[in-house]
Design a protein around this motif. Sequence first.
Motif, PDB file in Angstrom:
ATOM      1  N   ARG A   1       0.810  -1.210   0.000  1.00 14.00           N
ATOM      2  CA  ARG A   1       0.000   0.000   0.000  1.00 14.00           C
ATOM      3  C   ARG A   1       0.848   1.266   0.000  1.00 14.00           C
ATOM      4  NH1 ARG A   1      -4.783  -1.149   4.427  1.00 14.00           N
ATOM      5  NH2 ARG A   1      -5.394  -3.226   3.694  1.00 14.00           N
ATOM      6  N   LEU A   2       2.088   1.159   0.432  1.00 12.03           N
ATOM      7  CA  LEU A   2       2.973   2.312   0.455  1.00 12.03           C
ATOM      8  C   LEU A   2       3.532   2.560  -0.938  1.00 12.03           C
ATOM      9  CD1 LEU A   2       5.098   2.125   3.721  1.00 12.03           C
ATOM     10  CD2 LEU A   2       3.491   3.892   3.043  1.00 12.03           C
ATOM     11  N   LEU A   3       3.367   3.783  -1.397  1.00 13.65           N
ATOM     12  CA  LEU A   3       3.922   4.130  -2.704  1.00 13.65           C
ATOM     13  C   LEU A   3       5.341   4.663  -2.564  1.00 13.65           C
ATOM     14  CD1 LEU A   3       3.378   4.397  -5.725  1.00 13.65           C
ATOM     15  CD2 LEU A   3       2.474   6.679  -5.301  1.00 13.65           C
ATOM     16  N   ALA A   4       5.552   5.508  -1.558  1.00 10.26           N
ATOM     17  CA  ALA A   4       6.883   6.104  -1.408  1.00 10.26           C
ATOM     18  C   ALA A   4       7.020   6.685  -0.008  1.00 10.26           C
ATOM     19  CB  ALA A   4       7.114   7.190  -2.464  1.00 10.26           C
ATOM     20  N   LEU A   5       8.290   6.894   0.406  1.00  6.26           N
ATOM     21  CA  LEU A   5       8.621   7.559   1.662  1.00  6.26           C
ATOM     22  C   LEU A   5       9.726   8.577   1.398  1.00  6.26           C
ATOM     23  CD1 LEU A   5       8.714   4.580   4.202  1.00  6.26           C
ATOM     24  CD2 LEU A   5       7.025   6.406   4.138  1.00  6.26           C
ATOM     25  N   GLY A   6       9.645   9.698   2.090  1.00  9.33           N
ATOM     26  CA  GLY A   6      10.683  10.711   1.977  1.00  9.33           C
ATOM     27  C   GLY A   6      10.921  11.373   3.313  1.00  9.33           C
ATOM     28  N   TYR A   7      12.059  12.009   3.468  1.00  9.39           N
ATOM     29  CA  TYR A   7      12.405  12.683   4.720  1.00  9.39           C
ATOM     30  C   TYR A   7      12.853  14.102   4.398  1.00  9.39           C
ATOM     31  CZ  TYR A   7      14.068  13.341   9.466  1.00  9.39           C
ATOM     32  OH  TYR A   7      14.235  13.786  10.755  1.00  9.39           O
ATOM     33  N   CYS A   8      12.064  15.077   4.881  1.00 13.20           N
ATOM     34  CA  CYS A   8      12.346  16.483   4.621  1.00 13.20           C
ATOM     35  C   CYS A   8      12.966  17.125   5.858  1.00 13.20           C
ATOM     36  CB  CYS A   8      11.058  17.232   4.267  1.00 13.20           C
ATOM     37  SG  CYS A   8      10.258  16.681   2.760  1.00 13.20           S
ATOM     38  N   SER A   9      13.939  17.958   5.650  1.00 13.07           N
ATOM     39  CA  SER A   9      14.492  18.732   6.751  1.00 13.07           C
ATOM     40  C   SER A   9      13.547  19.875   7.083  1.00 13.07           C
ATOM     41  CB  SER A   9      15.870  19.295   6.371  1.00 13.07           C
ATOM     42  OG  SER A   9      15.734  20.283   5.374  1.00 13.07           O
ATOM     43  N   ASP A  10      13.762  20.508   8.239  1.00 11.89           N
ATOM     44  CA  ASP A  10      12.933  21.653   8.609  1.00 11.89           C
ATOM     45  C   ASP A  10      13.098  22.809   7.633  1.00 11.89           C
ATOM     46  OD1 ASP A  10      11.766  20.428  10.708  1.00 11.89           O
ATOM     47  OD2 ASP A  10      13.047  21.312  12.259  1.00 11.89           O
ATOM     48  N   ALA A  11      14.195  22.814   6.899  1.00 11.85           N
ATOM     49  CA  ALA A  11      14.428  23.869   5.912  1.00 11.85           C
ATOM     50  C   ALA A  11      13.702  23.603   4.604  1.00 11.85           C
ATOM     51  CB  ALA A  11      15.927  24.017   5.654  1.00 11.85           C
ATOM     52  N   GLY A  12      12.987  22.484   4.488  1.00 16.41           N
ATOM     53  CA  GLY A  12      12.225  22.197   3.273  1.00 16.41           C
ATOM     54  C   GLY A  12      13.021  21.490   2.204  1.00 16.41           C
ATOM     55  N   VAL A  13      14.087  20.773   2.602  1.00 18.75           N
ATOM     56  CA  VAL A  13      14.919  20.054   1.637  1.00 18.75           C
ATOM     57  C   VAL A  13      14.669  18.558   1.795  1.00 18.75           C
ATOM     58  CG1 VAL A  13      17.283  19.559   0.885  1.00 18.75           C
ATOM     59  CG2 VAL A  13      16.670  21.849   1.690  1.00 18.75           C
ATOM     60  N   MET A  14      14.455  17.867   0.662  1.00 18.89           N
ATOM     61  CA  MET A  14      14.239  16.427   0.682  1.00 18.89           C
ATOM     62  C   MET A  14      15.597  15.739   0.869  1.00 18.89           C
ATOM     63  SD  MET A  14      11.774  14.081   0.349  1.00 18.89           S
ATOM     64  CE  MET A  14      10.453  14.673  -0.724  1.00 18.89           C
ATOM     65  N   LEU A  15      15.863  15.282   2.111  1.00 17.21           N
ATOM     66  CA  LEU A  15      17.153  14.661   2.418  1.00 17.21           C
ATOM     67  C   LEU A  15      17.220  13.222   1.914  1.00 17.21           C
ATOM     68  CD1 LEU A  15      17.642  15.947   6.088  1.00 17.21           C
ATOM     69  CD2 LEU A  15      18.535  16.927   3.963  1.00 17.21           C
ATOM     70  N   HIS A  16      16.121  12.516   2.037  1.00 19.64           N
ATOM     71  CA  HIS A  16      16.067  11.131   1.594  1.00 19.64           C
ATOM     72  C   HIS A  16      14.728  10.897   0.927  1.00 19.64           C
ATOM     73  CE1 HIS A  16      19.645  10.055   3.944  1.00 19.64           C
ATOM     74  NE2 HIS A  16      19.117  10.768   4.936  1.00 19.64           N
ATOM     75  N   ALA A  17      14.711  10.131  -0.123  1.00 22.67           N
ATOM     76  CA  ALA A  17      13.457   9.755  -0.781  1.00 22.67           C
ATOM     77  C   ALA A  17      13.652   8.411  -1.457  1.00 22.67           C
ATOM     78  CB  ALA A  17      13.046  10.813  -1.807  1.00 22.67           C
ATOM     79  N   THR A  18      12.642   7.587  -1.386  1.00 23.72           N
ATOM     80  CA  THR A  18      12.711   6.297  -2.064  1.00 23.72           C
ATOM     81  C   THR A  18      12.590   6.499  -3.566  1.00 23.72           C
ATOM     82  OG1 THR A  18      10.331   5.964  -1.822  1.00 23.72           O
ATOM     83  CG2 THR A  18      11.726   5.122  -0.075  1.00 23.72           C
TER      84      THR A  18
END
Length: 762
Positions: free
Chosen positions: A105-122
Motif C-alpha cells: 500500500r505504500l507508494l513512497a517515503l521521503g524525509y524532509c528537513s525543517d528547511a524544506g529540503v528532501m534529504l532522503h526519498a525512495t
Amino acid sequence: MSDKSFSVSETRFVFPGARRRAALARRLAANPAAKVAAFVTAAAFVLIVSLAPLASFVIEGWLRQDIEIRSRLIARSVRNHLLASGPESSRDLGRYLEQMVEDERLLALGYCSDAGVMLHATASMPKSISCRDFGAGKTNAFDVDSRPDPRAHVNAVSVGAGPTAGRLVVVHDLSFIDERSRKASYYTILALTGATMALGLLATSVVLMATRGWARSVRSAILAPRAEEALKPLQAELPGGRDFRALLQALRVERKFTEGIYVEWSPATLGQLLAEELPQARVVIVSNREPYIHNYADGKPTLQIPASGLVAALEPVMRACGGVWVAHGSGAADRETVDEYDRIAVPPNDPAYSLRRVWLSDEEQDGYYYGLANEGLWPLCHIAFVRPNFREQDWSHYVAVNRKFAEVVIEEAECDDPIVLVQDYHFALLPRMIRDRLPNATIIAFWHIPWPNSETFGICPWREQIIDGLLGSTILGFHTQFHCNNFIDAVDRFMESRIDRETGSITLRGHETMVRPYPISIEWPPSALANQLPVEECRKELRRRLHLGDDMRIAIGIERFDYTKGVLDRIRAVDAFLSLHPEWLEKFVFIQAAAPTRSKLPVYSSLQAEARRLVDEINGRHGRNGWKPILLEIRHHEQGEVYALFRAADVCIVSSLHDGMNLVAKEFVAAREDEQGVLILSSFAGASRELSEALIVNPYDAHGMAEAIQEALKMPAGEQRERMRLMRELIRRDNVYSWAAQMLLHAARLRKSERLHRLIGQ
C-alpha cells in the motif's frame, strides 16, 4: 378510543397524515398484487440509489482513517530508528526507508528537513511531490492525481528532535481504496436487489392469498409502521454504531503518552495511563515471592521486605496501578495478619493495593519451588554449569501449584477480561490455565531470567508443556531481544505453530502471542533514598561501623547468595588484584553483602561454605595489622542499608555469570546523585546492554576483573561524573514505570483491537 388508536372501518385517525395512509391501504386491498409489487419496487429502487454511494463513502472513510493510523505508526518507527541510531542515523536512513516501502500500500517515503529540503526519498517518490508542499500555513495531508503517477494520498508527520528534526513524507497508493469502494457499491447493490426480489415475491404471494381479514391486518401494519424500532437493536452492531465508532476512535487517536520522544514516567503518569487507556481495568499481578512478609520477632508479627529484584521492580508499579497482588504466603506470621479472604492491604502505612496470599504445603513448596523451579529451570536457563535436576514428582507439584494459583487469579479477577501480569519461571503453565478459563483476559507474562538456546532448553523433559503454557499469554516479555530470539527458536524447534519473526508473533491453535523485549528497571527516584544521609556521612558511618581508616577505598558487592551471581569469581578477582597491585594493601577493602537464599538446597549451602573458606584463605594471605581485605556479611539487608552501602562505596562490582537484568547495577547508579563512583559490570548481565558506560568485564577472567578494579580506583572524578551522568539519565528516563507503561500500552492496543474484531465478527 384513545388518542393513539384508530378505526379502519370509520376512517377516523389521530396521527398526522393518517387519512392518506388509510386511503393507500384501501387501494392496496382493492388491487393487491400490482400495487404491492409497484410499491416495493419503487421503495427498493430509492433505497439502492441512496445506500450504494453511502456504502462507498463509508468504506473510503474507514480506509482513509486506516491510512492516517499507518502513517503515524510508520513515523513512530522512523523516529525510534533515529533515536536508537543517534547522530549517525542519517547515513542509513535512506536504506531503512527503502525497506519499509515494500508494503504494497505504500507508494513512497521521503524525509524532509525543517528547511524544506528532501534529504532522503525512495526511488518510487512521485516527482510532483516536494518538501515545499508542507510548512507553515499549509496542509500536511492531501491527495495528488498527477498522471502518469497513480492517485495518491500524501501525509507529512513531524519526526525527531534536535539534529534529526524533520518531516516524514508518507505517500500511500489510493488505488486500493478505489477498488474496495467499487466492490462495496457492487455488493451493496447486489444485496439490496436480492432482498428486494425476495421481499417482492413474498409480498405478492401474500397479497394474492388475501382475504378480508388479511386485508384488515395489512392495513393495520401499514398504518402503524415500526421500521425505526426494528433497526434500533442493530445500531450498536453496525459500523456506524456508537460502540464501533468509539473503538475506532480509540485505535485512531494517538495518546499523548506516545506523542513525544521522551515521557517522564512516574506513578502519576502511569496511573493516568491506566485511567485513559485501560479505564476500570482489573489489574492482577502473580508472583511466587510476596512484596511484604510477616515473621515473628519476640513473639510478635514483624514486617519484612524481601531482598528481591522482582519485588523491588514491581512493588512501585502496583502502588501506582492498584488492584491485587497474588503471591505465596511464606512468612511464619502471614496467616495471622490476613483477613478471612486471605488478603491484606499494603503498604501497611499507606495502603494502595491488596496482597492475596496463597498457602502451600511443605511438600508442594519442596516440589514446585525448590525442585522443578530452582533445581530444574533455574540452572537450565542460567547455563551456570550446575546440572539441572528434573524429577517427575516435582513436575506434578509444579502443575498442581500453577493450577492452584490459576483458581485464585480467576477468583480475584472479578470480570471476564482482567489484565493479569504473570511473573517469572515459577508460573510457566499459568497463562494457558487462565486463558482456558478467561478467554478475553489480557495476559502479560514476563520471564525475568534468561531463556537459553533451543538445544539447551531441549534438555527439559516438559519443554512442550512449558512453551504451550507461556503461549497462552497475550504478550510474553523478556529482558533482551536475544532472549526473545532464543524463545522463538525453541518454539520453532519443538512446537507446530505459525511464527512471524518480523513482527515477533507466534500463533498456536488460533491464539496469537506477541514476544517482546522489555528491559526492566527501578523506580525513579528510589524511595529508599528518602531518608538517606549525604554521601560523605554514609561513608563516615560505614567506616565507623567497620573500623576502617579515613583513607580506605571501598568496593562492594550486594546480591542474594546465588551461584549465578559470580560471588566466588569476584572474591578471586580481589585476590588477583591485591597480588598484581600490592600498593593497595591496607588501603582497600571489599565488602560482600549477601542475603541467604534457598538454603535447603545443597548447592546453595555449599556455596556459602565455599565463600567463607575462600575469604578466610585470602584474608590470611593478604591481611596484616588487623586489616582484612574482604569482609563477608551473610544476612538480610534492608533497602535503607543497601542504599547506604551504595552511597559509601567507591566501586560496585556486579559480576553475574548469567543474568536476565540484575537491578543491583541500576540501584547503585540511582543511589549516586553525587555522580561519583564506578560500576564494574559483567557482560553476561542484561544490564550491560543498557549501562555501557560501566566498566564491562568477563567474570570468568580473574585477571581482567583485577585490572578493572585498578582502573576504577584510579579513575579521575571528572570521568566518573561523565559516565555516571549518562547512566543516571538512562535510568531516570527508562524507569520501572516506563517498563510497565510500555507493556500496558501494548496490552491496551491489543485489547481494543480484539474488541473491535469481536464486534464486527472477524
